[in-house]
Design an enzyme around this catalytic site. Structure first.
Site, PDB file in Angstrom:
ATOM      1  N   HIS A   1      32.830  38.584   8.332  1.00 61.14           N
ATOM      2  CA  HIS A   1      33.817  37.634   8.877  1.00 61.14           C
ATOM      3  C   HIS A   1      35.097  38.411   9.149  1.00 61.14           C
ATOM      4  O   HIS A   1      35.935  38.587   8.272  1.00 61.14           O
ATOM      5  CB  HIS A   1      34.041  36.506   7.867  1.00 61.14           C
ATOM      6  CG  HIS A   1      34.926  35.402   8.370  1.00 61.14           C
ATOM      7  ND1 HIS A   1      34.873  34.113   7.904  1.00 61.14           N
ATOM      8  CD2 HIS A   1      35.908  35.391   9.311  1.00 61.14           C
ATOM      9  CE1 HIS A   1      35.771  33.374   8.516  1.00 61.14           C
ATOM     10  NE2 HIS A   1      36.433  34.134   9.376  1.00 61.14           N
TER      11      HIS A   1
ATOM     12  N   HIS B   1      32.868  28.734  12.198  1.00 64.60           N
ATOM     13  CA  HIS B   1      33.853  28.398  11.170  1.00 64.60           C
ATOM     14  C   HIS B   1      33.690  26.899  10.882  1.00 64.60           C
ATOM     15  O   HIS B   1      33.653  26.085  11.812  1.00 64.60           O
ATOM     16  CB  HIS B   1      35.273  28.634  11.673  1.00 64.60           C
ATOM     17  CG  HIS B   1      35.708  30.064  11.716  1.00 64.60           C
ATOM     18  ND1 HIS B   1      34.989  31.039  12.355  1.00 64.60           N
ATOM     19  CD2 HIS B   1      36.794  30.685  11.197  1.00 64.60           C
ATOM     20  CE1 HIS B   1      35.626  32.210  12.225  1.00 64.60           C
ATOM     21  NE2 HIS B   1      36.729  32.011  11.532  1.00 64.60           N
TER      22      HIS B   1
ATOM     23  N   GLU C   1      37.078  25.240   6.667  1.00 68.18           N
ATOM     24  CA  GLU C   1      38.244  26.069   6.297  1.00 68.18           C
ATOM     25  C   GLU C   1      39.387  25.086   6.038  1.00 68.18           C
ATOM     26  O   GLU C   1      39.802  24.894   4.903  1.00 68.18           O
ATOM     27  CB  GLU C   1      38.591  27.050   7.426  1.00 68.18           C
ATOM     28  CG  GLU C   1      39.798  27.935   7.120  1.00 68.18           C
ATOM     29  CD  GLU C   1      40.222  28.823   8.311  1.00 68.18           C
ATOM     30  OE1 GLU C   1      39.845  28.519   9.453  1.00 68.18           O
ATOM     31  OE2 GLU C   1      40.955  29.809   8.070  1.00 68.18           O
TER      32      GLU C   1
ATOM     33  N   ASP D   1      38.701  38.440   7.271  1.00 67.39           N
ATOM     34  CA  ASP D   1      39.158  37.490   8.297  1.00 67.39           C
ATOM     35  C   ASP D   1      40.090  38.174   9.310  1.00 67.39           C
ATOM     36  O   ASP D   1      39.632  38.600  10.376  1.00 67.39           O
ATOM     37  CB  ASP D   1      39.834  36.277   7.637  1.00 67.39           C
ATOM     38  CG  ASP D   1      39.755  35.009   8.458  1.00 67.39           C
ATOM     39  OD1 ASP D   1      39.143  35.044   9.535  1.00 67.39           O
ATOM     40  OD2 ASP D   1      40.311  33.975   8.028  1.00 67.39           O
ATOM     41  N   ASP D   2      41.378  38.246   8.995  1.00 71.46           N
ATOM     42  CA  ASP D   2      42.371  38.858   9.885  1.00 71.46           C
ATOM     43  C   ASP D   2      43.237  39.801   9.044  1.00 71.46           C
ATOM     44  O   ASP D   2      44.397  39.482   8.724  1.00 71.46           O
ATOM     45  CB  ASP D   2      43.237  37.772  10.529  1.00 71.46           C
ATOM     46  CG  ASP D   2      42.413  36.804  11.351  1.00 71.46           C
ATOM     47  OD1 ASP D   2      42.017  37.165  12.474  1.00 71.46           O
ATOM     48  OD2 ASP D   2      42.130  35.704  10.846  1.00 71.46           O
TER      49      ASP D   2
HETATM   50  N1  ADE Z   1      40.807  32.962  14.426  1.00 70.79           N
HETATM   51  C1  ADE Z   1      41.200  34.044  13.773  1.00 70.79           C
HETATM   52  N2  ADE Z   1      41.233  33.811  12.454  1.00 70.79           N
HETATM   53  C2  ADE Z   1      40.830  32.531  12.263  1.00 70.79           C
HETATM   54  C3  ADE Z   1      40.649  31.691  11.141  1.00 70.79           C
HETATM   55  N3  ADE Z   1      40.898  32.105   9.888  1.00 70.79           N
HETATM   56  N4  ADE Z   1      40.239  30.435  11.347  1.00 70.79           N
HETATM   57  C4  ADE Z   1      40.010  29.993  12.560  1.00 70.79           C
HETATM   58  N5  ADE Z   1      40.164  30.735  13.660  1.00 70.79           N
HETATM   59  C5  ADE Z   1      40.571  32.001  13.519  1.00 70.79           C
HETATM   60 ZN    ZN Z   2      37.926  33.548  10.648  1.00 74.48          ZN
END
Ligand code: ADE
Ligand code: ZN
Length: 331
Positions: A9, A189, A192, A270-271
């Site tokens: 992810h 996703h 969340e 994630d990011d």
């Molecule tokens: N795009 C990038 N990161 C994300 C996240 N955590 N949830 C949804 N879309 C995303």
């Molecule tokens: Zn994500």
């Protein structure tokens, strides 16, 4: 030596570190509303998913050429490798680039320049997963899938991301059916920020094989039972959950209870440029804040390879799993 793991992810656009953003902005003549990388880092205080997404999409404006996408992916792979990632399944958001006049070919070929050399350069095998933006229309998602058809030899699956609440999975039934017909794997996703019902819907209507986040399944015991029974993997992102305030603090994260319940959990970043850490940092954080011991960490690493889309290379999966079992903590 770090624990070997797969990262399942990971949004490649979310690996854009401030230093690279400034370098690409200068190279491409794209103005940024921040004077310094420190100013930009100051903006990394998010209230929720949407406040993060606003910055995430804004900063993408610096990505324009194949070389930009190549450098972005290569930088991620180097960092991931240093933290023990042996296999990475990488999301990208083509609609966020097509809407700025950057062609699908520029994105995919640019990423591929890095991914195609990743094994020899970094010792990391890779897969590419095309994500649809759920706050865009179903028609736009279908158009995006069509635009990707010339590049399907490089794309393993499709996913669904961006603003979750108000954009339930069923909106994308048709494009997921089309993706399945093209032989693509399916993730999304769900759960969340959105309710557990979105997880159920993503399984039932989109036929997803793995759930990205899935955190809110814990609110629905019958759903947890189903996910355990069917061995549906969840790609959790603990540091992301803290930064986007899905949980109050890392110590409140339900990961230990989820493992205890028998869910097939994995830990991912994630990011990472925005949320304070790459894959290994997330493992370290759950070890420290949640007291997960060595055998739980080994379980998370094992799960990551079990959940990876490696059905076309089971020998490799076996090798990675053997690395996990042979790993000596602290050695
Ligand atoms: N795009 C990038 N990161 C994300 C996240 N955590 N949830 C949804 N879309 C995303
Ligand atoms: Zn994500």
């Amino acid at each position: 030596m770090p624990l070997p793991k797969a990262e399942l992810h990971l949004h490649i656009e979310g690996t854009l570190e401030p230093e690279l953003a400034f370098e690409l902005a200068a190279r491409n003549g794209v103005p940024l509303p921040y004077a310094t990388t420190d100013d930009l880092r100051e903006a990394y205080r998010f209230q929720d998913l949407q406040s993060f997404l606003n910055l995430y999409y804004e900063l993408m404006a610096v990505l324009r050429t194949e070389r930009d996408f190549e450098e972005l992916a290569d930088a991620y792979l180097a960092r991931a490798a240093a933290q023990g990632v042996r296999h990475a399944e990488i999301f990208f958001d083509p609609q966020a680039h097509l809407s700025r006049g950057v062609a699908m070919g520029t994105v995919v070929e640019g990423l591929w320049r890095a991914l195609g050399r990743s094994e020899e350069r970094h010792g990391v095998s890779t897969r590419l997963i095309l994500c649809f933006l759920r706050d865009e229309s179903a028609e736009s998602a279908l158009h995006t899938l069509r635009a990707a058809e010339p590049y399907l030899d490089r794309i393993t699956g499709v996913g669904l991301d961006s603003a979750e609440v108000g954009h339930p999975p069923a909106k994308f039934r048709e494009v997921y059916e089309a993706a399945a017909a093209l032989g693509l794997r399916r993730v999304a996703h769900a759960g969340e920020e959105g309710p557990p019902e979105y997880i159920t819907e993503a399984l039932d209507v989109l036929g997803i094989e793995r759930i990205d986040h899935g955190l809110r399944c814990v609110e629905d015991p019958a759903l947890v039972e189903r996910l355990v029974r069917d061995r549906v993997p969840l790609t959790l992102c603990p540091l992301s959950n803290v930064r986007l305030r899905t949980v109050d603090t890392l110590a409140d994260h339900p990961l230990p209870a989820m493992l205890e319940a028998g869910l097939l959990c994995t830990v991912n970043s994630d990011d990472p440029a925005y949320f304070g850490g790459y894959a290994g940092d997330n493992f370290d954080a759950v070890h420290e804040a949640l007291g997960l011991g060595q055998e739980r960490l080994r379980e998370l690493a094992r799960n990551s390879f079990l959940a990876a889309f490696l059905e076309d290379d089971e020998e490799r999966r076996k090798r990675y799993l053997a690395e996990v079992e042979a790993y000596e903590f602290g050695a």
